[in-house]
Every structure is written in C-alpha cells, then in structure tokens.
Design an enzyme around this catalytic site. Sequence first.
Site, PDB file in Angstrom:
ATOM      1  N   HIS A  85     -99.225  59.354 -23.755  1.00 10.92           N
ATOM      2  CA  HIS A  85     -97.744  60.132 -23.120  1.00 10.92           C
ATOM      3  C   HIS A  85     -97.530  59.292 -21.890  1.00 10.92           C
ATOM      4  CE1 HIS A  85     -98.626  64.000 -25.490  1.00 10.92           C
ATOM      5  NE2 HIS A  85     -97.666  63.017 -26.210  1.00 10.92           N
ATOM      6  N   LYS A 116    -100.187  56.659 -19.500  1.00  9.70           N
ATOM      7  CA  LYS A 116     -99.978  55.232 -19.693  1.00  9.70           C
ATOM      8  C   LYS A 116    -100.782  54.555 -18.852  1.00  9.70           C
ATOM      9  CE  LYS A 116     -95.883  55.368 -22.181  1.00  9.70           C
ATOM     10  NZ  LYS A 116     -96.219  55.877 -23.646  1.00  9.70           N
ATOM     11  N   THR A 175     -98.511  51.903 -29.845  1.00 12.81           N
ATOM     12  CA  THR A 175     -97.051  52.563 -29.970  1.00 12.81           C
ATOM     13  C   THR A 175     -96.453  51.549 -28.501  1.00 12.81           C
ATOM     14  OG1 THR A 175     -97.543  54.354 -28.618  1.00 12.81           O
ATOM     15  CG2 THR A 175     -97.328  54.762 -30.775  1.00 12.81           C
ATOM     16  N   GLY A 176     -94.957  51.701 -29.011  1.00 12.95           N
ATOM     17  CA  GLY A 176     -94.263  50.801 -28.188  1.00 12.95           C
ATOM     18  C   GLY A 176     -94.404  50.422 -26.899  1.00 12.95           C
ATOM     19  N   THR A 177     -94.189  51.502 -25.740  1.00 17.88           N
ATOM     20  CA  THR A 177     -94.314  51.162 -24.285  1.00 17.88           C
ATOM     21  C   THR A 177     -95.744  50.906 -24.221  1.00 17.88           C
ATOM     22  OG1 THR A 177     -92.204  52.377 -23.914  1.00 17.88           O
ATOM     23  CG2 THR A 177     -93.772  51.960 -22.064  1.00 17.88           C
ATOM     24  N   THR A 178     -96.545  51.976 -24.899  1.00 17.10           N
ATOM     25  CA  THR A 178     -98.114  51.868 -24.398  1.00 17.10           C
ATOM     26  C   THR A 178     -98.627  50.361 -24.766  1.00 17.10           C
ATOM     27  OG1 THR A 178     -98.323  54.252 -24.881  1.00 17.10           O
ATOM     28  CG2 THR A 178    -100.252  52.948 -25.010  1.00 17.10           C
ATOM     29  N   SER A 191     -91.773  52.693 -30.531  1.00 18.64           N
ATOM     30  CA  SER A 191     -92.109  53.876 -29.573  1.00 18.64           C
ATOM     31  C   SER A 191     -92.444  54.981 -30.371  1.00 18.64           C
ATOM     32  CB  SER A 191     -90.756  54.104 -28.707  1.00 18.64           C
ATOM     33  OG  SER A 191     -90.922  55.138 -28.037  1.00 18.64           O
ATOM     34  N   GLY A 192     -93.439  55.816 -29.668  1.00 18.51           N
ATOM     35  CA  GLY A 192     -93.954  57.064 -30.335  1.00 18.51           C
ATOM     36  C   GLY A 192     -92.621  58.109 -30.798  1.00 18.51           C
ATOM     37  N   ASP A 236     -95.675  57.059 -33.594  1.00 22.26           N
ATOM     38  CA  ASP A 236     -96.451  57.954 -34.000  1.00 22.26           C
ATOM     39  C   ASP A 236     -96.660  58.304 -35.479  1.00 22.26           C
ATOM     40  OD1 ASP A 236     -96.971  58.621 -31.341  1.00 22.26           O
ATOM     41  OD2 ASP A 236     -95.541  60.420 -31.507  1.00 22.26           O
ATOM     42  N   ASP A 274    -100.852  64.136 -22.525  1.00 21.31           N
ATOM     43  CA  ASP A 274    -100.499  64.919 -21.267  1.00 21.31           C
ATOM     44  C   ASP A 274    -100.277  66.324 -21.427  1.00 21.31           C
ATOM     45  OD1 ASP A 274     -99.731  65.979 -18.702  1.00 21.31           O
ATOM     46  OD2 ASP A 274     -97.729  64.475 -18.614  1.00 21.31           O
ATOM     47  N   HIS A 325     -90.838  65.166 -28.890  1.00 18.55           N
ATOM     48  CA  HIS A 325     -91.521  64.949 -30.131  1.00 18.55           C
ATOM     49  C   HIS A 325     -92.802  65.453 -30.443  1.00 18.55           C
ATOM     50  CE1 HIS A 325     -93.435  61.776 -27.683  1.00 18.55           C
ATOM     51  NE2 HIS A 325     -94.153  61.429 -28.832  1.00 18.55           N
ATOM     52  N   ASP A 366     -94.262  65.328 -33.961  1.00 16.50           N
ATOM     53  CA  ASP A 366     -94.856  64.377 -34.609  1.00 16.50           C
ATOM     54  C   ASP A 366     -96.382  63.944 -33.815  1.00 16.50           C
ATOM     55  OD1 ASP A 366     -92.350  63.390 -35.571  1.00 16.50           O
ATOM     56  OD2 ASP A 366     -91.743  62.541 -33.817  1.00 16.50           O
ATOM     57  N   ARG A 394    -103.167  65.942 -36.360  1.00 18.73           N
ATOM     58  CA  ARG A 394    -103.581  66.707 -37.771  1.00 18.73           C
ATOM     59  C   ARG A 394    -104.111  65.823 -38.779  1.00 18.73           C
ATOM     60  NH1 ARG A 394    -100.947  67.371 -42.542  1.00 18.73           N
ATOM     61  NH2 ARG A 394    -101.760  68.815 -43.643  1.00 18.73           N
TER      62      ARG A 394
END
Length: 125
Positions: A12, A16, A38-41, A59-60, A65, A85, A92, A95, A101
């Site tokens: 989150h 990051k 995921t994108g930014t991470t 991106s998530g 995700d 976080d 989202h 997601d 899960r």
Amino acid sequence: MTRQLAIGLVAHDDKKADLVAWAKANAAFLEKSILYGTGTTGGRVLEALPQLQLTRLKSGPLGGDQQLGAMIAEGRLDILIFFVDPLSPQPHDVDVKALIRLATLADIPFACNPATATLVVKGLG
C-alpha cells in the site's frame, strides 16, 4: 538444479518505502527469484534494485492485484509479500481481500509486514 521461486511484491502507498527497504536488505535472496510487482511498487523496487528480475504488472487498483491473484490460482506464484497499511482506507479493498483469500486458499506463504517477510526468507534461505 533448484527451481527459482516466483514472488509477488505489493505494498500500500504508505508501506512502499518499507517494502523497498526490506527488498534492499534481502536483495541476495530476491536476486535468485523471479519477481512480479504491482505498478508503482514494482517501479520503486526496480529503481532501488535494477539488477532484480522483476516484471511490473498493472497498478493494484487497476488490476495488478487481480493479476497476482490469477497467478496464485494458476499455481504460478510461490510467495506473496504484501505490506498492508492497516490504518488507511483502501478504495480497492475488495481486490485486496480477494488476493489475501487466494493466497490463503492456495496455502502459499503470505507476508503482510517486514518481520514476517524476513522469517519467510530465512526459512527458505
């Protein structure tokens, strides 16, 4: 020859920097793995550690995700490292819950904070 582990990296926004710091501290382990972020991470991790074999997903909130979830469902992800976080609302959230899960159902190691991620790495190292 040992198969490379496939590891998903997600964080989150407010986590990051923690994930990047954790990745730097565990770079030797991550360099032996196939990484998906995921994108930014993923971009932040690659910026700090360009030598890693990391594929950036969407991106998530835009489907990243769900891309990781599909990889888990298909048996293509061995570990999920998702620094969550717990103090910030996530638009989202559905997601995120679905991803957690799937990791639980697939019985793959799932680390939601640096301490747990470090234990996973030490256990596999």
